[in-house]
Motif scaffolding. Structure first.
Motif, mmCIF file in Angstrom:
data_model
loop_
_atom_site.group_PDB
_atom_site.id
_atom_site.type_symbol
_atom_site.label_atom_id
_atom_site.label_comp_id
_atom_site.label_asym_id
_atom_site.label_seq_id
_atom_site.Cartn_x
_atom_site.Cartn_y
_atom_site.Cartn_z
ATOM 1 N N ALA A 26 -7.709 1.023 -8.626
ATOM 2 C CA ALA A 26 -6.549 1.847 -8.276
ATOM 3 C C ALA A 26 -5.904 1.395 -6.964
ATOM 4 C CB ALA A 26 -6.966 3.312 -8.179
ATOM 5 N N VAL A 27 -6.716 1.062 -5.979
ATOM 6 C CA VAL A 27 -6.201 0.762 -4.639
ATOM 7 C C VAL A 27 -5.536 -0.613 -4.558
ATOM 8 C CG1 VAL A 27 -6.893 0.323 -2.239
ATOM 9 C CG2 VAL A 27 -7.744 2.335 -3.436
ATOM 10 N N PHE A 28 -6.179 -1.631 -5.083
ATOM 11 C CA PHE A 28 -5.646 -2.986 -4.940
ATOM 12 C C PHE A 28 -4.235 -3.127 -5.503
ATOM 13 C CE2 PHE A 28 -5.027 -7.308 -6.510
ATOM 14 C CZ PHE A 28 -5.050 -7.995 -5.308
ATOM 15 N N PRO A 29 -3.982 -2.729 -6.775
ATOM 16 C CA PRO A 29 -2.613 -2.877 -7.276
ATOM 17 C C PRO A 29 -1.609 -1.981 -6.539
ATOM 18 C CG PRO A 29 -4.115 -2.258 -9.058
ATOM 19 C CD PRO A 29 -4.901 -2.290 -7.804
ATOM 20 N N THR A 30 -2.062 -0.801 -6.131
ATOM 21 C CA THR A 30 -1.165 0.105 -5.407
ATOM 22 C C THR A 30 -0.729 -0.523 -4.083
ATOM 23 O OG1 THR A 30 -2.235 2.027 -6.395
ATOM 24 C CG2 THR A 30 -0.926 2.418 -4.418
ATOM 25 N N LEU A 31 -1.677 -1.039 -3.330
ATOM 26 C CA LEU A 31 -1.332 -1.668 -2.052
ATOM 27 C C LEU A 31 -0.505 -2.932 -2.258
ATOM 28 C CD1 LEU A 31 -4.607 -1.215 0.025
ATOM 29 C CD2 LEU A 31 -2.439 0.035 0.233
ATOM 30 N N THR A 32 -0.788 -3.677 -3.305
ATOM 31 C CA THR A 32 -0.014 -4.891 -3.579
ATOM 32 C C THR A 32 1.443 -4.540 -3.868
ATOM 33 O OG1 THR A 32 -1.987 -5.988 -4.449
ATOM 34 C CG2 THR A 32 0.146 -6.921 -5.071
ATOM 35 N N VAL A 33 1.655 -3.546 -4.727
ATOM 36 C CA VAL A 33 3.029 -3.142 -5.068
ATOM 37 C C VAL A 33 3.743 -2.581 -3.839
ATOM 38 C CG1 VAL A 33 4.393 -1.484 -6.409
ATOM 39 C CG2 VAL A 33 2.578 -2.794 -7.516
ATOM 40 N N LEU A 34 3.052 -1.736 -3.080
ATOM 41 C CA LEU A 34 3.676 -1.185 -1.870
ATOM 42 C C LEU A 34 4.024 -2.285 -0.882
ATOM 43 C CD1 LEU A 34 1.598 2.068 -1.271
ATOM 44 C CD2 LEU A 34 3.982 1.888 -2.022
ATOM 45 N N GLN A 35 3.150 -3.252 -0.738
ATOM 46 C CA GLN A 35 3.422 -4.358 0.183
ATOM 47 C C GLN A 35 4.627 -5.168 -0.295
ATOM 48 O OE1 GLN A 35 2.931 -4.774 3.128
ATOM 49 N NE2 GLN A 35 1.315 -6.218 3.574
ATOM 50 N N LEU A 36 4.725 -5.384 -1.607
ATOM 51 C CA LEU A 36 5.879 -6.113 -2.136
ATOM 52 C C LEU A 36 7.173 -5.330 -1.946
ATOM 53 C CD1 LEU A 36 4.328 -7.533 -5.428
ATOM 54 C CD2 LEU A 36 5.007 -8.833 -3.394
ATOM 55 N N LEU A 37 7.095 -4.005 -2.128
ATOM 56 C CA LEU A 37 8.294 -3.170 -1.998
ATOM 57 C C LEU A 37 8.694 -2.924 -0.546
ATOM 58 C CD1 LEU A 37 7.592 -0.452 -4.727
ATOM 59 C CD2 LEU A 37 9.222 -2.348 -4.856
ATOM 60 N N LEU A 38 7.704 -2.723 0.323
ATOM 61 C CA LEU A 38 7.996 -2.313 1.698
ATOM 62 C C LEU A 38 7.711 -3.383 2.739
ATOM 63 C CD1 LEU A 38 6.445 1.272 1.544
ATOM 64 C CD2 LEU A 38 8.838 0.621 1.223
ATOM 65 N N GLY A 39 7.172 -4.517 2.307
ATOM 66 C CA GLY A 39 6.770 -5.561 3.259
ATOM 67 C C GLY A 39 7.882 -6.011 4.173
ATOM 68 N N LEU A 54 1.497 2.602 4.892
ATOM 69 C CA LEU A 54 1.015 2.222 3.561
ATOM 70 C C LEU A 54 -0.084 3.165 3.073
ATOM 71 C CD1 LEU A 54 0.968 -1.667 3.873
ATOM 72 C CD2 LEU A 54 2.615 -0.240 2.637
ATOM 73 N N ALA A 55 -1.004 3.540 3.954
ATOM 74 C CA ALA A 55 -2.083 4.451 3.557
ATOM 75 C C ALA A 55 -1.548 5.837 3.226
ATOM 76 C CB ALA A 55 -3.125 4.538 4.673
ATOM 77 N N THR A 56 -0.557 6.301 3.986
ATOM 78 C CA THR A 56 0.033 7.614 3.738
ATOM 79 C C THR A 56 0.694 7.673 2.368
ATOM 80 O OG1 THR A 56 0.362 7.934 6.105
ATOM 81 C CG2 THR A 56 1.688 9.307 4.637
#
Length: 82
Positions: A26-39, A54-56
């Motif tokens: 659950a965490v890895f893809p979520t952080l990857t997508v968030l990083q791609l969107l908000l990086g 990102l954690a929030t």
């Protein structure tokens, strides 16, 4: 009548290593997508602030959105066959 036939069996919590895999899934893809969107938006921010943002966003997505279906899938895969 056997009570085990009429009473639904309750499945206990998953073993710790199963839970670790579910959380990672659950965490890895979520952080990857968030990083791609908000990086690019967070590029110049300090690491601690970027991690906080990102954690929030990621924690509620994982806890309320992704872990419940993963836990249901886990129960279905490990439920005794009838």
């Amino acid at each position: 009548m056997n009570t085990s036939e009429t009473t639904p069996s309750r499945v206990g919590p998953p073993p710790r290593h199963h839970l670790a895999v579910m959380i990672w899934l659950a965490v890895f893809p979520t952080l990857t997508v968030l990083q791609l969107l908000l990086g690019s938006l967070l590029r110049g921010t300090p690491t601690v602030l970027r991690t906080l943002v990102l954690a929030t966003i990621a924690v509620p997505i994982v806890v309320y959105g992704l872990l419940p279906p993963l836990q249901r899938l886990h129960r279905q895969l490990l439920a005794p066959r009838r």
